[in-house]
Scaffold this active site. Structure first.
Site, PDB file in Angstrom:
ATOM      1  N   GLU A   1      -2.001  -5.333  -3.606  1.00  0.00           N
ATOM      2  CA  GLU A   1      -1.040  -4.562  -2.821  1.00  0.00           C
ATOM      3  C   GLU A   1       0.084  -5.465  -2.314  1.00  0.00           C
ATOM      4  O   GLU A   1       1.263  -5.062  -2.308  1.00  0.00           O
ATOM      5  CB  GLU A   1      -1.745  -3.879  -1.658  1.00  0.00           C
ATOM      6  CG  GLU A   1      -2.693  -2.770  -2.083  1.00  0.00           C
ATOM      7  CD  GLU A   1      -3.503  -2.204  -0.946  1.00  0.00           C
ATOM      8  OE1 GLU A   1      -4.080  -1.121  -1.115  1.00  0.00           O
ATOM      9  OE2 GLU A   1      -3.583  -2.853   0.129  1.00  0.00           O
TER      10      GLU A   1
ATOM     11  N   ASP B   1       0.828  -1.195   0.000  1.00  0.00           N
ATOM     12  CA  ASP B   1       0.000   0.000   0.000  1.00  0.00           C
ATOM     13  C   ASP B   1       0.871   1.257   0.000  1.00  0.00           C
ATOM     14  O   ASP B   1       0.585   2.234  -0.707  1.00  0.00           O
ATOM     15  CB  ASP B   1      -0.913  -0.024   1.224  1.00  0.00           C
ATOM     16  CG  ASP B   1      -1.763   1.215   1.347  1.00  0.00           C
ATOM     17  OD1 ASP B   1      -2.546   1.492   0.427  1.00  0.00           O
ATOM     18  OD2 ASP B   1      -1.654   1.914   2.375  1.00  0.00           O
TER      19      ASP B   1
END
Length: 227
Positions: A121, A49
């Site tokens: 992610e 992320d």
């Protein structure tokens, strides 16, 4: 560790040849299948992320040298949101190699936006740990492609956009209802319905209630604009 044919083909679609294949195996392992000898992808998701955020922050700055923070932030958010990550994951068929426990398998986990977005992610983090930042940056920019150039100049959150669409047509503001909550306390999944006053409704899910509401609003707006 030798990758299976399916994982090797996935790495080709991803565009990265792993020197440490155990990283991509971990990135694709959901917590529903984890064990002491098979770690899940949650820690990688956390890192990925941040890597994605840095790449996209650079990208939106490079696209517009005069934009102020108030213009850049919504564009950035549109590129890094879970739904966008899930869309990219679907384009490279990540769901087909996602390793899930029986409970998630039986409830369609390979198609869930939250699971696909999280795994995307984690995959980004695996590329970063295997090849460094430039390798991760190259993969991200290639997979996100035209999304960076085409992100809406006045990108707004979906709930605001849907409410403005409804008001412009003399309709009452949309309403949102939580339909269910499942999963463990540390990783819940919310299902939310967004409904217009004419009865048109769409359901969506997310890791937090607001995320689910945004996803439902975005899907409902897309549907309303097509009809």
């Amino acid at each position: 560790m030798k990758l299976s044919r399916e994982l090797t083909e996935f790495c080709t679609r991803l565009g990265h040849d792993f020197a440490r294949p155990e990283l991509i195996a971990r990135a694709l392992t959901h917590s529903s299948l984890s064990s002491p000898t098979r770690p899940d992808n949650q820690r990688l998701e956390f890192l990925g992320d941040r890597v994605l955020g840095l790449v996209m922050a650079e990208a939106v700055l490079a696209r517009d040298h005069d934009a102020r923070e108030g213009q850049l932030a919504p564009r950035f958010n549109a590129l890094v949101r879970k739904e966008t990550c899930a869309d990219v994951a679907r384009e490279i068929d990540l769901g087909s190699v996602l390793r899930l426990g029986k409970s998630e398998m039986s409830t369609g986990g390979r198609r869930k936006t939250a699971l696909l977005g999280d795994a995307m992610e984690a995959v980004i983090a695996a590329v970063y740990m295997d090849g460094g930042f430039e390798a991760a940056r190259a993969v991200i920019l290639r997979l996100w492609g035209d999304r960076v150039a085409g992100v809406a100049e006045d990108a707004r959150d979906a709930k605001t956009a849907l409410q403005e669409w409804a008001q412009a047509r003399g309709m009452a503001p949309p309403v949102y209802a939580e339909l269910s909550r499942s999963g463990p306390d540390h990783a819940p999944v919310f299902v939310v319905e967004a409904r217009l006053s004419d009865g048109t409704a769409v359901e969506a899910e997310g890791r937090v209630k607001r995320q689910a509401e945004q996803a439902a609003a975005r899907a409902l707006l897309d549907r309303a604009e097509r009809e």
